[in-house]
Design a protein around this motif. Structure first.
Motif, PDB file in Angstrom:
ATOM      1  N   PRO A   1      -7.628  59.705  33.434  1.00 38.53           N
ATOM      2  CA  PRO A   1      -6.193  59.840  34.131  1.00 38.53           C
ATOM      3  C   PRO A   1      -5.385  60.780  33.192  1.00 38.53           C
ATOM      4  O   PRO A   1      -5.652  61.007  31.864  1.00 38.53           O
ATOM      5  CB  PRO A   1      -5.464  58.571  33.752  1.00 38.53           C
ATOM      6  CG  PRO A   1      -6.731  57.708  33.707  1.00 38.53           C
ATOM      7  CD  PRO A   1      -7.932  58.238  32.966  1.00 38.53           C
ATOM      8  N   LEU A   2      -4.266  61.376  34.087  1.00 38.19           N
ATOM      9  CA  LEU A   2      -3.431  62.423  33.434  1.00 38.19           C
ATOM     10  C   LEU A   2      -2.528  61.776  32.438  1.00 38.19           C
ATOM     11  O   LEU A   2      -2.120  60.620  32.461  1.00 38.19           O
ATOM     12  CB  LEU A   2      -2.390  62.800  34.758  1.00 38.19           C
ATOM     13  CG  LEU A   2      -1.740  63.798  34.588  1.00 38.19           C
ATOM     14  CD1 LEU A   2      -2.142  65.015  34.245  1.00 38.19           C
ATOM     15  CD2 LEU A   2      -0.670  64.233  35.603  1.00 38.19           C
ATOM     16  N   SER A   3      -2.498  62.456  31.279  1.00 40.26           N
ATOM     17  CA  SER A   3      -1.736  62.380  30.208  1.00 40.26           C
ATOM     18  C   SER A   3      -0.495  61.913  30.293  1.00 40.26           C
ATOM     19  O   SER A   3       0.316  62.650  31.228  1.00 40.26           O
ATOM     20  CB  SER A   3      -2.098  63.141  29.065  1.00 40.26           C
ATOM     21  OG  SER A   3      -0.960  63.153  28.153  1.00 40.26           O
ATOM     22  N   PRO A   4       0.175  60.824  29.878  1.00 38.58           N
ATOM     23  CA  PRO A   4       1.785  60.521  30.064  1.00 38.58           C
ATOM     24  C   PRO A   4       2.429  61.708  29.633  1.00 38.58           C
ATOM     25  O   PRO A   4       3.558  61.850  29.928  1.00 38.58           O
ATOM     26  CB  PRO A   4       2.030  59.354  29.338  1.00 38.58           C
ATOM     27  CG  PRO A   4       0.662  58.749  28.717  1.00 38.58           C
ATOM     28  CD  PRO A   4      -0.474  59.761  29.215  1.00 38.58           C
ATOM     29  N   ASP A   5       1.928  62.493  28.739  1.00 37.20           N
ATOM     30  CA  ASP A   5       2.772  63.719  28.121  1.00 37.20           C
ATOM     31  C   ASP A   5       2.593  64.918  29.059  1.00 37.20           C
ATOM     32  O   ASP A   5       3.089  65.882  28.612  1.00 37.20           O
ATOM     33  CB  ASP A   5       2.227  63.970  26.785  1.00 37.20           C
ATOM     34  CG  ASP A   5       2.173  62.860  25.940  1.00 37.20           C
ATOM     35  OD1 ASP A   5       3.194  62.212  26.029  1.00 37.20           O
ATOM     36  OD2 ASP A   5       1.266  62.704  24.856  1.00 37.20           O
TER      37      ASP A   5
ATOM     38  N   ARG B   1     -12.306  70.733  40.238  1.00 41.60           N
ATOM     39  CA  ARG B   1     -12.250  69.952  39.156  1.00 41.60           C
ATOM     40  C   ARG B   1     -11.075  70.560  38.313  1.00 41.60           C
ATOM     41  O   ARG B   1     -10.686  71.599  38.363  1.00 41.60           O
ATOM     42  CB  ARG B   1     -13.560  70.472  38.370  1.00 41.60           C
ATOM     43  CG  ARG B   1     -14.869  69.335  38.544  1.00 41.60           C
ATOM     44  CD  ARG B   1     -14.557  67.971  38.126  1.00 41.60           C
ATOM     45  NE  ARG B   1     -15.565  67.127  38.660  1.00 41.60           N
ATOM     46  CZ  ARG B   1     -15.852  66.374  39.732  1.00 41.60           C
ATOM     47  NH1 ARG B   1     -14.793  66.506  40.700  1.00 41.60           N
ATOM     48  NH2 ARG B   1     -16.885  65.657  40.136  1.00 41.60           N
ATOM     49  N   GLY B   2     -10.521  69.631  37.299  1.00 43.66           N
ATOM     50  CA  GLY B   2      -9.057  70.173  36.773  1.00 43.66           C
ATOM     51  C   GLY B   2      -9.270  71.251  35.884  1.00 43.66           C
ATOM     52  O   GLY B   2      -8.476  72.267  35.933  1.00 43.66           O
ATOM     53  N   ALA B   3     -10.466  71.242  34.995  1.00 46.68           N
ATOM     54  CA  ALA B   3     -10.407  72.463  34.307  1.00 46.68           C
ATOM     55  C   ALA B   3     -10.729  73.822  34.613  1.00 46.68           C
ATOM     56  O   ALA B   3     -10.882  74.528  33.916  1.00 46.68           O
ATOM     57  CB  ALA B   3     -11.472  71.963  32.903  1.00 46.68           C
ATOM     58  N   VAL B   4     -10.959  74.013  36.110  1.00 45.14           N
ATOM     59  CA  VAL B   4     -10.730  75.258  36.565  1.00 45.14           C
ATOM     60  C   VAL B   4      -9.602  75.939  36.191  1.00 45.14           C
ATOM     61  O   VAL B   4      -9.645  77.443  36.144  1.00 45.14           O
ATOM     62  CB  VAL B   4     -11.292  75.277  38.145  1.00 45.14           C
ATOM     63  CG1 VAL B   4     -11.002  76.433  38.674  1.00 45.14           C
ATOM     64  CG2 VAL B   4     -12.797  74.455  38.236  1.00 45.14           C
ATOM     65  N   ILE B   5      -8.455  75.032  36.196  1.00 43.93           N
ATOM     66  CA  ILE B   5      -7.229  75.886  35.861  1.00 43.93           C
ATOM     67  C   ILE B   5      -6.615  75.460  34.365  1.00 43.93           C
ATOM     68  O   ILE B   5      -6.958  74.293  33.862  1.00 43.93           O
ATOM     69  CB  ILE B   5      -6.176  75.123  36.767  1.00 43.93           C
ATOM     70  CG1 ILE B   5      -6.774  75.125  38.545  1.00 43.93           C
ATOM     71  CG2 ILE B   5      -4.783  75.308  36.431  1.00 43.93           C
ATOM     72  CD1 ILE B   5      -5.506  74.498  39.137  1.00 43.93           C
ATOM     73  N   ASP B   6      -6.227  76.263  33.785  1.00 41.69           N
ATOM     74  CA  ASP B   6      -5.508  76.430  32.553  1.00 41.69           C
ATOM     75  C   ASP B   6      -4.200  75.300  32.970  1.00 41.69           C
ATOM     76  O   ASP B   6      -3.239  76.175  33.267  1.00 41.69           O
ATOM     77  CB  ASP B   6      -5.485  77.513  31.749  1.00 41.69           C
ATOM     78  CG  ASP B   6      -4.436  77.484  30.698  1.00 41.69           C
ATOM     79  OD1 ASP B   6      -3.789  76.376  30.272  1.00 41.69           O
ATOM     80  OD2 ASP B   6      -4.448  78.267  29.915  1.00 41.69           O
ATOM     81  N   GLU B   7      -4.059  74.084  32.569  1.00 40.10           N
ATOM     82  CA  GLU B   7      -2.985  73.228  33.249  1.00 40.10           C
ATOM     83  C   GLU B   7      -1.541  73.784  32.541  1.00 40.10           C
ATOM     84  O   GLU B   7      -0.670  73.493  33.148  1.00 40.10           O
ATOM     85  CB  GLU B   7      -3.544  71.784  32.756  1.00 40.10           C
ATOM     86  CG  GLU B   7      -3.064  71.114  34.247  1.00 40.10           C
ATOM     87  CD  GLU B   7      -3.969  69.851  33.992  1.00 40.10           C
ATOM     88  OE1 GLU B   7      -4.863  69.459  34.564  1.00 40.10           O
ATOM     89  OE2 GLU B   7      -3.405  68.983  33.120  1.00 40.10           O
TER      90      GLU B   7
END
Ligand code: 8YV
Length: 325
Positions: free
Chosen positions: A267-271, A237-243
């Motif tokens: 979906p991944l933010s365009p920013d 899951r994405g939030a396991v990482i501080d992106e």
């Protein structure tokens, strides 16, 4: 009278027919009444919901007072407040096992694509840059016989260890809440503390679910403990990482590269700063996305909800204690 079910994801027609034989099926695009208010009256009558995504918490449950079963077409269930579900006597059914091998394939694909720089090479070929023999700036790094550290050792971690060890001769390290003797014996996997795994691994593969404990488990401090030549792959899951910290670590070469299938926001933010980095491979959460596996997951979720409505929670139930007696 048949129980009423709100279905909020695409389900193949034959499976919908199986469901319709048992339930009154109401199909919607969104389960969140804030997004689509027409869902509200359906939720007020619903005995069951079936789909994936949404934020199923106490506020949602207050809008669905008759709900008895929530069936998610996923193995992960971090978007459900399981305590609130249990308090409302709603059983949560999920789809483990059927996606294990497919997600493990995708993890290995991300390892290979990232290490061998396949996506960037393909883009360069398409741009017409392959005009003479390739030079070292096209080179990647070896995968075989390197060390893979697997963080989280559930079904997917075990299937990944099998691929990496038996197929690629890799040395397997793992970190998990408990020891997994079967995996240790089958693939000579060695248990490590997280810090030791980070410092010894060439590839760090995250297969963890998202919980309070795993949220932002990986941040600057962890990237600094990894080899500068290390590759990080996340299929959990994405939030396991501080992106934000990861984008920084990739930009300043604290680690070599990353392969990501999951993100803090999907979906991944365009920013997202990840989008402009050359050393990251980004996949749109396709770990389980094959025709065969998505069908098997939907079939499993349909079977789960039919069984649970008939008070059988012996398989694939997250909170069987919530079944009201
Ligand atoms: C899902 C997943 O298919 O099952 C899970 O937990 O992460 C994926 O395999 C996906 O989330 C469906 O939207």
């Amino acid at each position: 009278m048949k129980p009423s079910i709100v279905v909020y994801r695409d389900v193949p027609d034959d499976l919908l027919a199986r469901l319709s034989a048992e339930c009154d099926v109401h199909r919607v695009r969104e389960i969140d009444p804030d997004i689509d208010p027409s869902v509200k009256p359906l939720l007020a009558q619903a005995d069951a919901i079936l789909g994936s995504g949404g934020n199923i918490d106490a506020r949602f449950l207050a809008m669905a007072p008759k709900l008895r079963v929530a069936s998610t077409i996923t193995v992960g269930y971090d978007n459900f407040d399981v305590t609130a579900l249990s308090e409302h006597n709603v059983v949560l059914m999920h789809t483990p096992d059927v996606l294990t091998e497919t997600v493990a394939d995708a993890t290995m694909a991300l390892v290979l694509a990232t290490a061998r720089r396949m996506i960037i090479s393909s883009e360069r070929v398409k741009r017409g840059e392959w005009t003479q023999s390739i030079t070292p700036d096209w080179y990647g790094c070896d995968v075989h016989h390197k060390t893979m550290g697997i963080v989280g050792m559930g079904r997917i971690g075990d299937a990944l260890a099998r691929r990496a060890h038996c197929g690629f001769g890799m040395n397997i390290l793992y970190h998990a809440r408990s020891r997994h003797e079967k995996t240790e014996n089958a693939y000579q996997a060695q248990y490590r503390s997280l810090d030791a795994l980070l410092s010894e691994s060439d590839f760090v593969c995250i297969t963890l679910p998202l919980t309070k404990e795993t949220h932002h488990l990986f941040s600057r401090e962890q990237f600094e403990k990894m080899k500068r030549s290390a590759i990080l792959v996340n299929i959990g899951r994405g939030a396991v990482i501080d992106e934000t910290a990861l984008a920084q670590a990739l930009a300043d070469n604290t680690i070599l590269a990353a392969g990501l299938d999951v993100f803090e926001q999907e979906p991944l933010s365009p920013d997202s700063p990840l989008l402009s980095l050359p050393n990251v491979v980004l996949m749109p959460h396709i770990g389980s996305a094959t025709h065969e596996t998505r069908y098997a997951m939907a079939a499993c979720a349909v079977d789960n909800v039919i069984r649970a409505l008939n008070r059988d929670v012996s398989q694939n139930c997250v909170n069987p204690q919530a079944l009201q007696h």
